[in-house]
Design a protein around this motif. Structure first.
Motif, short mmCIF file in Angstrom:
data_model
loop_
_atom_site.label_atom_id
_atom_site.label_comp_id
_atom_site.label_asym_id
_atom_site.label_seq_id
_atom_site.Cartn_x
_atom_site.Cartn_y
_atom_site.Cartn_z
N ASN A 47 28.31 42.18 34.09
CA ASN A 47 27.80 43.54 34.03
C ASN A 47 27.99 44.09 32.62
O ASN A 47 29.06 43.91 32.01
N TYR A 48 26.98 44.75 32.12
CA TYR A 48 27.05 45.38 30.81
C TYR A 48 26.98 46.90 30.98
O TYR A 48 26.20 47.41 31.79
N ASP A 49 27.81 47.61 30.23
CA ASP A 49 27.87 49.07 30.34
C ASP A 49 26.97 49.71 29.28
O ASP A 49 27.00 49.31 28.11
N PHE A 50 26.23 50.73 29.73
CA PHE A 50 25.38 51.48 28.80
C PHE A 50 25.72 52.95 28.93
O PHE A 50 25.70 53.50 30.03
N LYS A 51 26.06 53.54 27.81
CA LYS A 51 26.46 54.95 27.77
C LYS A 51 25.23 55.82 27.49
O LYS A 51 24.50 55.56 26.55
N THR A 52 25.07 56.86 28.32
CA THR A 52 23.88 57.70 28.19
C THR A 52 24.23 59.17 28.31
O THR A 52 25.02 59.56 29.17
N VAL A 53 23.64 59.97 27.43
CA VAL A 53 23.71 61.43 27.55
C VAL A 53 22.30 61.89 27.93
O VAL A 53 21.35 61.65 27.19
N ALA A 54 22.17 62.52 29.10
CA ALA A 54 20.86 62.86 29.64
C ALA A 54 20.69 64.36 29.82
O ALA A 54 21.67 65.10 29.90
#
Length: 380
Positions: A47-54
């Motif tokens: 699993n790869y983590d992706f950081k997002t500000v939405a």
């Protein structure tokens, strides 16, 4: 080993695209962005983590009943390790789309399809992807706080070389992403307050009829409208934002008129009162003319009436038609005048020989006085 590593690289790049594309559906410049959200995108066994500000571009408040278009965007940060894999596949740019699943007030909305524009893969460091697109329109049907949340997305990413052609291996990859398990995070990416809409009302007149047209800075309100003029009141109900009423007879000239609107949904819309001057029309004399045509083969008589004002304009309202034979009543009817001031009524089962009398009475209107005419026809 090289093939396995390549596959893992492709998978990782897919994951990058997914995170970028997926979260693209979730943001835009607005007043309150989400916290940094983490999504897990499985690539093979990793699993790869992706950081997002939405966020969205919705305003802080929306009046009740209003439909507002929504643009969603995201700023997605992909770790350097995944960027390295993408670059190793020969990708100079990434682009694609994602189908995002989201809710408003915990109710699923139509999936959001986002386009991820072509983004250059940097030589080092994190890969940052911006994306934007249209979400379903927000309909302000619930007063108070309304929350947007993301529940997951599936993205499709195209990997392209510097010359714009697809990479040799895995040029297109797709992968589903979900909120990272075991991480407590608020998946809300925007909130909007729905407030009471401010109602407005405009009056228009056609002779002695008045129409109130209702509107607001939100939806179209409906409810009860009470007209008060000359010490008398007339109440009616609006449909589709319009309420029409027949005003009472008044002397010719100006009269103050007050219209008061009480909305059916008092929480969603404000009440409103309008006062202005109503010009009561001049009451004219009228002339009523009529014809009678008897058809023996069908035992029926057709009566046509026309009512004109003194200035030759068509009168409005109704006429009463009565047929007698001597002192015996044969039939009666009420007919509405059309736009030309004309009306028609058919009487059946008239077969006895003799003379018949027809009386046509115009009932009058606020701008037209009553009038009557008589005529006869014979049955042989």
């Amino acid at each position: 080993m090289r093939t396995s590593a390549l596959r893992r690289s492709v998978a990782a790049s897919a994951s990058v695209a997914i995170a970028a594309a997926g979260m693209a559906a979730l943001a835009a410049p607005a007043q309150a962005a989400s916290a940094e959200l983490i999504f897990a995108c499985p690539i093979l066994s990793t699993n790869y983590d992706f950081k997002t500000v939405a966020d969205t571009d919705l305003p802080a408040t929306v009046p009740f009943g209003k439909s507002v278009p929504v643009v969603a965007t995201a700023l997605v940060t992909v770790p350097d390790a995944v960027r390295t894999i993408v670059a190793g596949l020969g990708a100079a740019t990434v682009e694609g789309k994602a189908v995002v699943k989201a809710t408003v007030n915990d109710t699923a909305i139509t999936d959001i399809t986002e386009t991820v524009p072509s983004t250059a893969v940097p030589a080092s460091g994190e890969l940052v992807v911006n994306a934007a697109g249209a979400a379903p329109a927000f309909v302000a049907s619930k007063l108070g706080t309304n929350a947007y949340k993301v529940s997951g997305y599936t993205a499709t990413l195209n990997l392209k070389k510097a010359d714009g052609t697809p990479t040799a291996m895995f040029p297109t990859v797709s992968i589903p992403c979900l909120p990272k398990p075991g991480v407590t995070q608020d998946l809300t990416f925007d909130t909007v307050e729905v407030i009471q809409a401010t109602s407005a009302m405009a009056l228009s007149y056609s002779g002695s009829k008045v129409t109130a047209t209702l509107s607001s800075n939100g939806g179209t309100p409906d409810g009860a409208v009470v007209f008060t003029v000359g010490g008398k009141t007339v109440e009616t109900i609006s449909y589709g934002g319009k309420a029409t009423a027949q005003l009472p007879a008044l002397p010719t000239g100006p009269h103050p008129i007050t219209a008061t609107f009480t909305p059916t949904n008092a929480a969603g819309y404000t009440a409103v009162t309008v006062t202005e001057t109503y010009q009561a029309p001049v009451v004219q004399k009228t002339t009523t003319n009529a014809t009678a045509k008897y058809k023996a083969s069908k035992d029926k008589a057709t009566i046509k009436a026309e009512v004109l004002n003194a200035d030759d304009t068509a009168a409005t309202g109704e006429v009463k038609i009565k047929i007698t034979k001597g002192s015996k009543k044969i039939g009666k009817a009420t007919a509405e005048l059309n736009a030309k001031g004309k009306a028609k009524s058919v009487f059946k089962k008239i077969s006895q020989p003799g003379k018949y009398t027809v009386k046509v009475s115009y009932l009058g209107a606020q701008e037209s006085k009553k009038s009557t005419t008589k005529l006869t026809f014979k049955v042989k």
